[in-house]
Design an enzyme around this catalytic site. Structure first.
Site, PDB file in Angstrom:
ATOM      1  N   TYR A 126      58.741  75.022  66.365  1.00 47.59           N
ATOM      2  CA  TYR A 126      57.653  74.755  65.411  1.00 47.59           C
ATOM      3  C   TYR A 126      57.552  75.868  64.364  1.00 47.59           C
ATOM      4  CZ  TYR A 126      52.990  73.415  63.785  1.00 47.59           C
ATOM      5  OH  TYR A 126      51.922  73.018  63.021  1.00 47.59           O
TER       6      TYR A 126
ATOM      7  N   ASP B 207      50.704  67.734  65.098  1.00 47.44           N
ATOM      8  CA  ASP B 207      51.246  69.095  65.172  1.00 47.44           C
ATOM      9  C   ASP B 207      50.290  70.008  65.928  1.00 47.44           C
ATOM     10  OD1 ASP B 207      53.485  68.365  63.843  1.00 47.44           O
ATOM     11  OD2 ASP B 207      53.060  69.452  61.991  1.00 47.44           O
TER      12      ASP B 207
END
Length: 688
Positions: A314, A110
């Site tokens: 995100y 991430d």
């Protein structure tokens, strides 16, 4: 062969499909010159005290200040001990082999501080020194991943992000380990957990609860007038208030004798209510809690799922803006959304040439931009996912609409020498409110259309009544308001001169605040009561012990969050900051070690050996005399004995009547707990 390391298997599968890797192996996917593997979260973390040779809770060992920080595979608890997670060891072995045989590494964890830390800890633990590049993307759509792979960034670009993550990790370790062990050693009655962000957050909740519980409401009274003109009924309220109901009566009688009031002032102004910005994670969590009662952790989990399914960007973002280069894509996102029946009319209302660009700000975009939907419209998703998705979609529409324009009228009028007032709001241009009006029934906007009123007009008084009102304490924290308090920590600092020091700085980050709340719940420090978060007896006990200690200082914790950002931007030296944390750790450890334990039971003596050696623990009250084995279990038939219950039992021979005890058969009953002659306990019932 190129190795791509993702954070989760699901993300690895998406990337594998796009790069043409189709052969599934144990722990990775292979093909077309690529091996895509995954981390399964934090596979490697900082070592625990026992890894440095420290065993148990010992006063003389504190504070623990490692010269260097060891990295170890993730651990799990088994038979009251922590052992290396077999699953983590297995996956690390796979990654190690791939790293040693590859020609290039691409980091696809991430794109944020924690994602960077996950990779770097694995990289360091495996003693890898191969160069690596970074895939930095804000969504998992095919376009975003392909664009990211075509524009890989040098790994060194994110050294600052790693330094910030590593500094946060070491600071949390030092403070959490030492503070928890120091308090546990001092109190000697239970195992305690304290933390750099956890404890200031607990203090916020407990302080608000104590203020709420001790608040004494005061009644006061106002006079309300009912008017009617041109068929419209409206009400005005007195400017004066009376604290004694009897003293309001003469004023009420005088006003009741009057048939009309005179308007002394009419003020009309136009208000432009700007459209809201995009959601960041915290504002999404707050809104979902307000509308649906979702916990912060639930909202994050659902948003993460939507992200991995490619429906939103995100979610762990702390920005509400988008960069200029993303703006041209907004009209196409809106067209995708308009294929949903609930948005089908909005594209007709929206003049694409006049889209509101207030969400565009390159400077205010942090690691990731504000939450957006993607070019994929969801079909089969869960009810919770549906709620969160459409909350985000609605906000995207609202953010690009024009402002809502309102006309607000404030009216002041007099009856004898008494002043009254009321206000009305009417909508001139709905703007973004057109979206909220159609998509939400939770809008608290109240619109009142008044007849034309001018200064000097007389209004008939249809009725005059006394309204009883009362002062109110600040409300208990909900998850929504607690997230606000954590995000805007400066507002919680009573010293106004210090507020500017940490202005716009919070405690925790958008990505970690949900886990902090969940940690407090798991520790049994707080509990949910309806929508509110309230401390438990255990939480209040910890708060009373540490409320005046450095470990609870919201200001200091907030300043550290600023320091992490400065470390990331290379404005603060990481090692200088670490030395400050070590100095702080020494100070809080000494503070906590100086606390005297067991104040609640100091005055009580053991019923068996008669010595003042009782220790109050979380689950038992125990005599510490080596040759005395007296013990009292505090959990009795589903009810936990309080300190007062224990005191009554030992000093008077029985507790107060305990209600709602549950028998083995599951039936409720009421009884006293009594102390027998042989120092064991039993029940006594009202009718015996």
């Amino acid at each position: 062969m190129i190795v791509i390391l993702a954070e989760k298997p699901s993300v690895a599968r998406e990337i594998a499909t796009l790069v043409g890797a189709k052969t599934k192996k144990e722990g990775f996917i292979e093909g077309n010159g690529y091996c895509i593997t995954w981390a399964i979260g934090h596979l490697v973390s900082l070592a625990m005290p026992e890894d440095y040779g420290f065993q148990g809770f010992k006063r003389e060992a504190l504070p623990i200040l490692p010269r260097s920080y060891l990295l170890v595979p993730r651990k799990i608890k088994k038979d009251k001990k922590y052992i290396a997670d077999p699953g983590a060891l297995k996956q690390l072995k796979v990654i190690d082999i791939l790293f040693k045989t590859c020609s290039e590494i691409i980091v696809a964890t991430d794109a944020g501080r924690e994602g960077e830390l996950i990779f770097r800890y694995i990289y360091q633990y495996l003693n890898c020194n191969k160069p690596f590049k970074r895939l930095w993307i804000s969504s998992l759509t095919e376009k975003a991943i392909n664009d990211g792979l075509q524009n890989l960034k040098e790994g060194s670009v994110f050294d600052g992000l790693f330094r910030a993550g590593h500094s946060r990790s070491r600071a949390d370790w030092l403070v959490g380990i030492n503070a928890s062990q120091a308090l546990t050693v001092s109190m000697n009655d239970s195992v305690y957990s304290l933390g750099r962000v956890q404890t200031p957050t607990l203090s916020l909740i407990c302080k608000r609860y104590m203020e709420y519980s001790s608040f004494t409401k005061k009644l006061y009274y106002k006079i309300e007038l009912t008017h009617q003109k041109e068929g419209v009924v409206f009400r005005s309220l007195s400017a004066d208030k009376w604290e004694d109901k009897q003293k309001i009566e003469p004023a009420l009688k005088l006003i009741e004798k009057q048939s009309e009031s005179i308007i002394t002032k009419v003020e009309t102004k136009t208000i432009r209510e700007e459209s809201p910005l995009l959601f960041d994670l915290t504002s999404l969590q707050k809104r979902a809690n307000e509308l649906f009662g979702f916990s912060a952790d639930e909202t994050l989990s659902v948003a993460q799922s939507l992200y991995e399914k490619k429906f939103i960007t995100y979610p762990r973002t702390s920005s509400k803006y988008i960069p200029e280069d993303l703006w041209p894509e907004i009209p196409s996102l809106l067209k995708v959304l308009s294929d949903d029946s609930r948005y089908i009319n909005f594209l007709l209302k929206l003049k694409l040439a006049r889209l509101n660009k207030k969400i565009v700000n390159d400077v205010k975009v942090t690691d990731h931009h504000g939450l957006l939907t993607t070019d994929r419209l969801p079909s089969t998703i869960s009810a919770m996912e549906e709620s969160i998705y459409h909350l985000i979609a609605q906000r995207v529409w609202e953010s690009v609409f024009e402002p809502c324009v309102k006309k607000q009228t404030d009216i002041t009028l007099n009856v004898l020498d008494y002043g009254f007032s009321f206000k009305s709001t009417s909508i001139m241009e709905l703007g973004w409110r057109a979206i909220r009006k159609e998509l939400s029934t939770n809008d608290d906007e109240v619109i009142v259309e008044l007849p034309d009123l001018k200064q000097g007009d007389k209004l008939k008084i249809q009725e005059a009544t006394t309204l009883e009102k009362s002062t109110r304490p600040k409300s208990l924290y909900t998850e929504s308001t607690l997230l606000s308090a954590m995000e805007n920590a400066s507002k919680e600092v009573e010293d106004k001169s210090l507020q500017s020091v940490i202005k716009n700085t919070g405690i925790g980050t958008a990505a970690t605040r949900a886990s902090i709340i969940e940690t407090l719940l798991k520790r049994d420090y707080i509990t949910r009561k309806a929508k509110s978060l309230v401390p438990t007896e255990k939480g209040l006990k910890v708060y009373e012990i540490v409320k005046d200690k450095l470990i609870s200082d919201v200001l200091l914790t907030a300043k550290w969050e600023s320091a992490f950002k400065e470390i990331e931007e290379n404005k603060t030296n990481m090692e200088d900051f670490h030395r400050q944390i070590e100095d702080y750790t020494i100070e809080i450890t000494n503070e906590l070690l100086s606390i005297r334990s067991n104040r609640e039971t100091d005055h009580l003596s053991c019923p068996k050996c008669k010595q003042h050696t009782l220790q109050l623990r979380e689950k038992v009250v125990k005599c510490l005399e080596p040759e005395c084995d007296w013990i009292l279990f505090r959990d009795v038939c589903g009810i936990k004995l309080s300190v007062d219950d224990v005191t009554d039992l030992l000093e008077q021979g029985k507790t107060k009547l305990l209600k709602g005890l549950i028998s083995k058969a599951g039936k409720k009953f009421d009884a006293f707990i009594i102390l027998k002659e042989d120092c064991t306990t039993g029940f006594e019932f009202n009718n015996k």
